[in-house]
Design a protein around this motif. Sequence first.
Motif, short mmCIF file in Angstrom:
data_model
loop_
_atom_site.label_atom_id
_atom_site.label_comp_id
_atom_site.label_asym_id
_atom_site.label_seq_id
_atom_site.Cartn_x
_atom_site.Cartn_y
_atom_site.Cartn_z
N ILE A 18 0.83 -1.20 0.00
CA ILE A 18 0.00 0.00 0.00
C ILE A 18 0.87 1.25 0.00
O ILE A 18 0.56 2.23 -0.69
N ALA A 19 1.97 1.23 0.73
CA ALA A 19 2.88 2.39 0.77
C ALA A 19 3.46 2.70 -0.61
O ALA A 19 3.82 3.84 -0.89
N GLY A 20 3.54 1.69 -1.47
CA GLY A 20 4.12 1.88 -2.80
C GLY A 20 3.11 2.17 -3.90
O GLY A 20 3.49 2.21 -5.07
N ILE A 21 1.85 2.39 -3.55
CA ILE A 21 0.85 2.67 -4.57
C ILE A 21 1.07 4.08 -5.12
O ILE A 21 1.16 5.04 -4.35
N HIS A 119 -4.36 -8.30 -0.13
CA HIS A 119 -2.98 -8.00 -0.52
C HIS A 119 -2.70 -8.60 -1.89
O HIS A 119 -2.13 -7.95 -2.77
N TRP A 120 -3.16 -9.84 -2.10
CA TRP A 120 -3.02 -10.45 -3.43
C TRP A 120 -3.78 -9.64 -4.47
O TRP A 120 -3.27 -9.38 -5.56
N ASP A 121 -5.02 -9.21 -4.13
CA ASP A 121 -5.81 -8.38 -5.05
C ASP A 121 -5.03 -7.14 -5.47
O ASP A 121 -5.00 -6.77 -6.65
N LEU A 122 -4.41 -6.47 -4.49
CA LEU A 122 -3.68 -5.24 -4.78
C LEU A 122 -2.47 -5.51 -5.67
O LEU A 122 -2.25 -4.81 -6.66
N ARG A 128 2.02 -6.59 -10.12
CA ARG A 128 3.17 -7.16 -9.39
C ARG A 128 2.95 -8.64 -9.16
O ARG A 128 1.82 -9.09 -8.94
N GLU A 129 4.04 -9.38 -9.19
CA GLU A 129 3.93 -10.79 -8.85
C GLU A 129 3.83 -10.90 -7.34
O GLU A 129 4.69 -10.40 -6.61
#
Length: 190
Positions: A18-21, A119-122, A128-129
């Motif tokens: 989330i911090a890297g969105i 988290h997988w959804d994001l 991202r893998e």
Amino acid sequence: MDLIPLTTRAHRAAGATIAGIGADDWDRSTPCAEWTVRDIVKHLIEGHDSRTAQATGRPVRPRPSADDDLARSYAASSAEFLAAFDGEALEKTFDFGSFGKLPGKNVLAVLFADTLTHHWDLDTALGREHQWDDELAEAALKVASRYPDVMPVRGPGGAFDHAVEAPPGAGPGDRLIALLGRSARPTPHR
């Protein structure tokens, strides 16, 4: 299974994503039907805040909801949630919306599995893998395997869709997302 340290690890990993969105990523579609990246992050924050309020007896804290504040809001809500879920909170009874009244330990288990899945959804939405932590995925798989296949838990309009078949030889993470109605598919594009 001690869910507090597992949940802490799941929150930290999701928080790093989330911090890297980026500013251009918030409107991306996700594997979670009809939700964007923004919607998922807000859902996670609201879940933390609602359950923290119930665990502590304090009112829900208002959070900034502008895109550039969502990562900070997630970090703050996650820290408060983790601090609130001590041994005493695990023994409380929580109002869990359409799911009814649940013991705190069950609430923590559901939110743990929810964090891993979202988290997988994001990661999927962001192209991202996703790197599964197999220990966390196995624990969440045990939790999610107990979800009944009835509304409001599963089906259109439910918290999760009906299970789909996992690919042959799938690891625990891919089995988890399949159990919760998602399939490994090409990354959605804007």
